[in-house]
Scaffold this active site. Structure first.
Site, PDB file in Angstrom:
ATOM      1  N   HIS A  70      23.691 -13.030  11.651  1.00 34.26           N
ATOM      2  CA  HIS A  70      22.650 -12.800  12.655  1.00 34.26           C
ATOM      3  C   HIS A  70      21.733 -14.006  12.662  1.00 34.26           C
ATOM      4  O   HIS A  70      21.482 -14.591  11.616  1.00 34.26           O
ATOM      5  CB  HIS A  70      21.839 -11.549  12.287  1.00 34.26           C
ATOM      6  CG  HIS A  70      20.558 -11.434  13.057  1.00 34.26           C
ATOM      7  ND1 HIS A  70      20.504 -10.917  14.320  1.00 34.26           N
ATOM      8  CD2 HIS A  70      19.283 -11.819  12.742  1.00 34.26           C
ATOM      9  CE1 HIS A  70      19.250 -10.955  14.763  1.00 34.26           C
ATOM     10  NE2 HIS A  70      18.489 -11.499  13.811  1.00 34.26           N
ATOM     11  N   THR A  72      27.831 -15.802  20.265  1.00 35.10           N
ATOM     12  CA  THR A  72      28.003 -14.427  19.776  1.00 35.10           C
ATOM     13  C   THR A  72      29.479 -14.085  19.588  1.00 35.10           C
ATOM     14  O   THR A  72      29.872 -13.494  18.573  1.00 35.10           O
ATOM     15  CB  THR A  72      27.373 -13.435  20.780  1.00 35.10           C
ATOM     16  OG1 THR A  72      26.030 -13.839  21.044  1.00 35.10           O
ATOM     17  CG2 THR A  72      27.385 -12.016  20.239  1.00 35.10           C
ATOM     18  N   PHE A 102      27.606  -0.888  23.135  1.00 32.87           N
ATOM     19  CA  PHE A 102      28.111  -1.175  21.785  1.00 32.87           C
ATOM     20  C   PHE A 102      27.119  -0.788  20.684  1.00 32.87           C
ATOM     21  O   PHE A 102      27.377  -1.036  19.509  1.00 32.87           O
ATOM     22  CB  PHE A 102      28.474  -2.667  21.658  1.00 32.87           C
ATOM     23  CG  PHE A 102      27.337  -3.613  21.967  1.00 32.87           C
ATOM     24  CD1 PHE A 102      26.362  -3.909  21.027  1.00 32.87           C
ATOM     25  CD2 PHE A 102      27.252  -4.215  23.219  1.00 32.87           C
ATOM     26  CE1 PHE A 102      25.315  -4.764  21.305  1.00 32.87           C
ATOM     27  CE2 PHE A 102      26.199  -5.088  23.510  1.00 32.87           C
ATOM     28  CZ  PHE A 102      25.237  -5.357  22.551  1.00 32.87           C
ATOM     29  N   GLU A 148      11.366  -9.744  12.436  1.00 29.33           N
ATOM     30  CA  GLU A 148      12.560  -9.456  11.636  1.00 29.33           C
ATOM     31  C   GLU A 148      12.327  -9.802  10.168  1.00 29.33           C
ATOM     32  O   GLU A 148      12.754  -9.064   9.272  1.00 29.33           O
ATOM     33  CB  GLU A 148      13.755 -10.219  12.205  1.00 29.33           C
ATOM     34  CG  GLU A 148      14.151  -9.688  13.582  1.00 29.33           C
ATOM     35  CD  GLU A 148      15.165 -10.554  14.306  1.00 29.33           C
ATOM     36  OE1 GLU A 148      15.561 -10.173  15.430  1.00 29.33           O
ATOM     37  OE2 GLU A 148      15.587 -11.602  13.774  1.00 29.33           O
ATOM     38  N   TYR A 151      18.062  -3.134  15.344  1.00 27.47           N
ATOM     39  CA  TYR A 151      18.715  -3.527  16.603  1.00 27.47           C
ATOM     40  C   TYR A 151      18.296  -2.618  17.771  1.00 27.47           C
ATOM     41  O   TYR A 151      19.018  -2.498  18.753  1.00 27.47           O
ATOM     42  CB  TYR A 151      20.235  -3.517  16.439  1.00 27.47           C
ATOM     43  CG  TYR A 151      20.788  -4.765  15.779  1.00 27.47           C
ATOM     44  CD1 TYR A 151      20.763  -5.997  16.431  1.00 27.47           C
ATOM     45  CD2 TYR A 151      21.355  -4.728  14.509  1.00 27.47           C
ATOM     46  CE1 TYR A 151      21.275  -7.144  15.845  1.00 27.47           C
ATOM     47  CE2 TYR A 151      21.871  -5.876  13.913  1.00 27.47           C
ATOM     48  CZ  TYR A 151      21.826  -7.087  14.582  1.00 27.47           C
ATOM     49  OH  TYR A 151      22.340  -8.226  14.007  1.00 27.47           O
ATOM     50  N   ARG A 175      30.112 -19.030  13.019  1.00 25.83           N
ATOM     51  CA  ARG A 175      30.907 -17.962  13.633  1.00 25.83           C
ATOM     52  C   ARG A 175      32.323 -18.423  13.959  1.00 25.83           C
ATOM     53  O   ARG A 175      33.275 -17.629  13.860  1.00 25.83           O
ATOM     54  CB  ARG A 175      30.186 -17.422  14.873  1.00 25.83           C
ATOM     55  CG  ARG A 175      29.032 -16.484  14.491  1.00 25.83           C
ATOM     56  CD  ARG A 175      28.210 -16.107  15.675  1.00 25.83           C
ATOM     57  NE  ARG A 175      27.258 -15.018  15.384  1.00 25.83           N
ATOM     58  CZ  ARG A 175      26.224 -14.734  16.153  1.00 25.83           C
ATOM     59  NH1 ARG A 175      25.982 -15.445  17.249  1.00 25.83           N
ATOM     60  NH2 ARG A 175      25.417 -13.731  15.833  1.00 25.83           N
ATOM     61  N   ASN A 190      30.633 -10.485  13.667  1.00 25.92           N
ATOM     62  CA  ASN A 190      30.488 -11.934  13.871  1.00 25.92           C
ATOM     63  C   ASN A 190      29.709 -12.650  12.770  1.00 25.92           C
ATOM     64  O   ASN A 190      29.056 -13.658  13.014  1.00 25.92           O
ATOM     65  CB  ASN A 190      29.921 -12.218  15.267  1.00 25.92           C
ATOM     66  CG  ASN A 190      28.580 -11.554  15.498  1.00 25.92           C
ATOM     67  OD1 ASN A 190      28.032 -10.944  14.589  1.00 25.92           O
ATOM     68  ND2 ASN A 190      28.049 -11.694  16.693  1.00 25.92           N
ATOM     69  N   ARG A 207      20.585 -21.163  15.699  1.00 23.50           N
ATOM     70  CA  ARG A 207      21.546 -20.610  16.664  1.00 23.50           C
ATOM     71  C   ARG A 207      22.620 -21.641  16.999  1.00 23.50           C
ATOM     72  O   ARG A 207      23.781 -21.282  17.262  1.00 23.50           O
ATOM     73  CB  ARG A 207      20.824 -20.069  17.897  1.00 23.50           C
ATOM     74  CG  ARG A 207      20.068 -18.774  17.548  1.00 23.50           C
ATOM     75  CD  ARG A 207      19.519 -18.050  18.745  1.00 23.50           C
ATOM     76  NE  ARG A 207      20.516 -17.431  19.576  1.00 23.50           N
ATOM     77  CZ  ARG A 207      20.906 -16.156  19.464  1.00 23.50           C
ATOM     78  NH1 ARG A 207      20.416 -15.372  18.521  1.00 23.50           N
ATOM     79  NH2 ARG A 207      21.801 -15.661  20.284  1.00 23.50           N
TER      80      ARG A 207
HETATM   81  P1  ATP Z   1      22.601 -11.454  16.609  1.00 23.92           P
HETATM   82  O1  ATP Z   1      21.382 -10.809  17.275  1.00 23.92           O
HETATM   83  O2  ATP Z   1      23.323 -10.517  15.663  1.00 23.92           O
HETATM   84  O3  ATP Z   1      22.266 -12.773  16.002  1.00 23.92           O
HETATM   85  P2  ATP Z   1      23.396 -12.518  19.149  1.00 23.92           P
HETATM   86  O4  ATP Z   1      21.941 -12.775  19.349  1.00 23.92           O
HETATM   87  O5  ATP Z   1      24.330 -13.672  19.230  1.00 23.92           O
HETATM   88  O6  ATP Z   1      23.659 -11.793  17.759  1.00 23.92           O
HETATM   89  P3  ATP Z   1      23.087 -10.137  20.719  1.00 23.92           P
HETATM   90  O7  ATP Z   1      23.305 -10.107  22.190  1.00 23.92           O
HETATM   91  O8  ATP Z   1      21.697 -10.106  20.196  1.00 23.92           O
HETATM   92  O9  ATP Z   1      23.897 -11.393  20.155  1.00 23.92           O
HETATM   93  O10 ATP Z   1      23.927  -8.919  20.111  1.00 23.92           O
HETATM   94  C1  ATP Z   1      23.620  -8.412  18.818  1.00 23.92           C
HETATM   95  C2  ATP Z   1      24.897  -8.086  18.104  1.00 23.92           C
HETATM   96  O11 ATP Z   1      25.518  -6.988  18.760  1.00 23.92           O
HETATM   97  C3  ATP Z   1      25.969  -9.186  18.114  1.00 23.92           C
HETATM   98  O12 ATP Z   1      25.792 -10.150  17.141  1.00 23.92           O
HETATM   99  C4  ATP Z   1      27.211  -8.376  17.857  1.00 23.92           C
HETATM  100  O13 ATP Z   1      27.336  -8.054  16.472  1.00 23.92           O
HETATM  101  C5  ATP Z   1      26.930  -7.110  18.661  1.00 23.92           C
HETATM  102  N1  ATP Z   1      27.481  -7.224  20.002  1.00 23.92           N
HETATM  103  C6  ATP Z   1      26.983  -7.946  21.037  1.00 23.92           C
HETATM  104  N2  ATP Z   1      27.753  -7.814  22.137  1.00 23.92           N
HETATM  105  C7  ATP Z   1      28.767  -6.985  21.786  1.00 23.92           C
HETATM  106  C8  ATP Z   1      29.899  -6.438  22.472  1.00 23.92           C
HETATM  107  N3  ATP Z   1      30.123  -6.752  23.741  1.00 23.92           N
HETATM  108  N4  ATP Z   1      30.721  -5.627  21.784  1.00 23.92           N
HETATM  109  C9  ATP Z   1      30.484  -5.316  20.485  1.00 23.92           C
HETATM  110  N5  ATP Z   1      29.437  -5.780  19.780  1.00 23.92           N
HETATM  111  C10 ATP Z   1      28.596  -6.604  20.421  1.00 23.92           C
HETATM  112 MG    MG Z   2      20.460 -11.318  19.056  1.00 23.41          MG
END
Ligand code: ATP
Ligand code: MG
Length: 139
Positions: free
Chosen positions: A117, A93, A59, A128, A51, A104, A114, A87
């Site tokens: 991924h 998210t 976060f 990935e 990440y 989700r 959530n 997605r």
């Molecule tokens: P992922 O990449 O896990 O599939 P996503 O693409 O929907 O999720 P991203 O913006 O890439 O969302 O964020 C990665 C991960 O970081 C999120 O899935 C969540 O677990 C965490 N995350 C994102 N925003 C927040 C926040 N505001 N507070 C806490 N954790 C967050």
């Molecule tokens: Mg993401």
């Protein structure tokens, strides 16, 4: 013709809540083919690398702690338009914003924890997937 690929993890919250089977069933019923799959646990360093793109976000520390807190299931999935289709299946998210019937909406408890991924581009799906799997493990 083969479809395109995406990468997913069933996150530690969903594994702890015994939702591996439920989530894999939704993935199967949505028509994804499993190309590779493993049950494993990330170290904090590995979660941090995975990440890394979020390393400047407030976060990030919480995300790394959470993603290394317990076992996950990592998988490469194939379907036409796999990244977007997956997605759509997982939903927003933040589960409060996720559409009815999405993974989700059903299984995530918060924006941080959530359940799953999903890759956000074809390019990241490959990066990935290769983070977790060798070519020999992709069938
Ligand atoms: P992922 O990449 O896990 O599939 P996503 O693409 O929907 O999720 P991203 O913006 O890439 O969302 O964020 C990665 C991960 O970081 C999120 O899935 C969540 O677990 C965490 N995350 C994102 N925003 C927040 C926040 N505001 N507070 C806490 N954790 C967050
Ligand atoms: Mg993401």
């Amino acid at each position: 013709m083969a479809g395109s690929l995406t990468f997913t993890m069933i996150k530690p919250d969903a594994v702890k809540a015994n939702n591996i089977g439920n989530i894999l069933q939704m993935i199967n019923e949505a028509g994804f083919r499993i190309v590779a799959m493993k049950y494993t646990q990330l170290s904090a360093a590995q979660a941090g690398k995975f990440y890394e793109v979020h390393s400047a976000r407030p976060f990030y520390g919480e995300l790394v702690d959470f993603m290394s807190s317990g076992p996950i299931v990592a998988a490469i999935l194939e379907k036409d338009n796999a990244v977007d289709a997956f997605r759509t299946l997982i939903g927003a998210t933040n589960p409060a914003d996720a559409a009815e019937g999405t993974i989700r909406k059903k299984y995530a408890t918060s924006i941080g924890e959530n359940a799953v991924h999903g890759s956000d581009s074809d390019e990241n799906a490959l990066i990935e997937g290769r983070f977790f799997f060798s070519g020999l493990e992709m069938i």
